[in-house]
Design a protein around this motif. Structure first.
Motif, PDB file in Angstrom:
ATOM      1  N   ALA A  31      46.584  31.165  39.298  1.00 54.46           N
ATOM      2  CA  ALA A  31      45.696  31.562  38.208  1.00 54.46           C
ATOM      3  C   ALA A  31      45.660  33.083  38.134  1.00 54.46           C
ATOM      4  O   ALA A  31      45.656  33.760  39.164  1.00 54.46           O
ATOM      5  CB  ALA A  31      44.302  31.015  38.446  1.00 54.46           C
ATOM      6  N   PRO A  32      45.610  33.634  36.947  1.00 57.60           N
ATOM      7  CA  PRO A  32      45.566  35.093  36.836  1.00 57.60           C
ATOM      8  C   PRO A  32      44.249  35.626  37.380  1.00 57.60           C
ATOM      9  O   PRO A  32      43.203  34.998  37.248  1.00 57.60           O
ATOM     10  CB  PRO A  32      45.718  35.353  35.340  1.00 57.60           C
ATOM     11  CG  PRO A  32      45.353  34.081  34.672  1.00 57.60           C
ATOM     12  CD  PRO A  32      45.629  32.985  35.659  1.00 57.60           C
ATOM     13  N   ALA A  33      44.307  36.779  37.998  1.00 59.73           N
ATOM     14  CA  ALA A  33      43.114  37.416  38.536  1.00 59.73           C
ATOM     15  C   ALA A  33      42.246  37.910  37.384  1.00 59.73           C
ATOM     16  O   ALA A  33      42.765  38.379  36.367  1.00 59.73           O
ATOM     17  CB  ALA A  33      43.506  38.580  39.435  1.00 59.73           C
ATOM     18  N   PRO A  34      40.916  37.810  37.520  1.00 57.96           N
ATOM     19  CA  PRO A  34      40.049  38.288  36.432  1.00 57.96           C
ATOM     20  C   PRO A  34      40.178  39.799  36.267  1.00 57.96           C
ATOM     21  O   PRO A  34      40.367  40.537  37.225  1.00 57.96           O
ATOM     22  CB  PRO A  34      38.638  37.897  36.893  1.00 57.96           C
ATOM     23  CG  PRO A  34      38.750  37.602  38.343  1.00 57.96           C
ATOM     24  CD  PRO A  34      40.182  37.262  38.631  1.00 57.96           C
ATOM     25  N   VAL A  35      40.076  40.224  35.041  1.00 60.42           N
ATOM     26  CA  VAL A  35      40.203  41.640  34.729  1.00 60.42           C
ATOM     27  C   VAL A  35      38.841  42.152  34.292  1.00 60.42           C
ATOM     28  O   VAL A  35      38.230  41.603  33.368  1.00 60.42           O
ATOM     29  CB  VAL A  35      41.241  41.869  33.606  1.00 60.42           C
ATOM     30  CG1 VAL A  35      41.304  43.327  33.226  1.00 60.42           C
ATOM     31  CG2 VAL A  35      42.583  41.335  34.037  1.00 60.42           C
TER      32      VAL A  35
END
Length: 180
Positions: A135-139
């Motif tokens: 999952a992409p890391a939160p920005v």
């Protein structure tokens, strides 16, 4: 030696050279033809539970026709897969893929191509369970540290246009001459 004898001698020498070179030329042509009947198969895992195969001619030329490839695989515990007939894939000429046919583990994979384009290759492939991407890391969204100084020139340009429009409106209202 007269002119006719010279021409006749040249023809005889040319004929002798042609006859002596012809068998060598035929042998040179037979070598590529013999290699054209053989395939070079490169077998590798696809990173999950399948196998990919790149088929080329033995001399390295790209394969321009569909060939029949058959895959068999054996695990160290004796489990067998195949024979599985492979179909060409759209990724490129001579590219074949099995899809997910292996279970997780190490496999000895053999790929055969029968005549007229014979070839055989064996490789050890490590099959892994298919994984989804992480999952992409939160920005985090933050304001610029300079307090908004990087907004650019456009607010100044908009203010300038408003002032010019106001000045023109005032000039039009008071600039009319009255004639009585």
């Amino acid at each position: 030696m007269t002119g006719i004898r010279k021409v006749l001698a040249a023809v005889v020498v040319g004929l002798a050279l042609t006859l002596s070179v012809a068998p060598a030329a035929q042998a040179a042509q037979a070598a590529p033809a013999a290699q054209a009947d053989k395939l070079k198969l490169t077998v590798a895992g696809d990173g999950a539970q399948g196998v990919t195969i790149q088929a080329t001619y033995a001399d390295g030329r790209r394969l321009e026709q569909v060939v029949r490839l058959v895959l068999t695989a054996t695990a160290p515990d004796g489990q067998r897969v195949g024979p599985v007939q492979l179909e060409p894939q759209p990724e490129g000429q001579g590219f074949y893929s099995s899809g997910p046919v292996l279970s997780t583990g190490t496999w000895k994979v053999s790929v055969n191509s029968p005549a007229p384009l014979a070839g055989k290759a064996t490789a050890t492939v490590q099959a892994k369970a298919a994984q989804s991407p992480p999952a992409p890391a939160p920005v985090a969204v933050t304001r610029p540290a300079d307090g908004g100084a990087g907004t650019g020139w456009w607010p100044l340009a908009a203010a300038g246009l408003v002032l010019v429009a106001a000045a023109m409106g005032v000039a039009m209202l008071f600039g009319r001459r009255r004639t009585d």
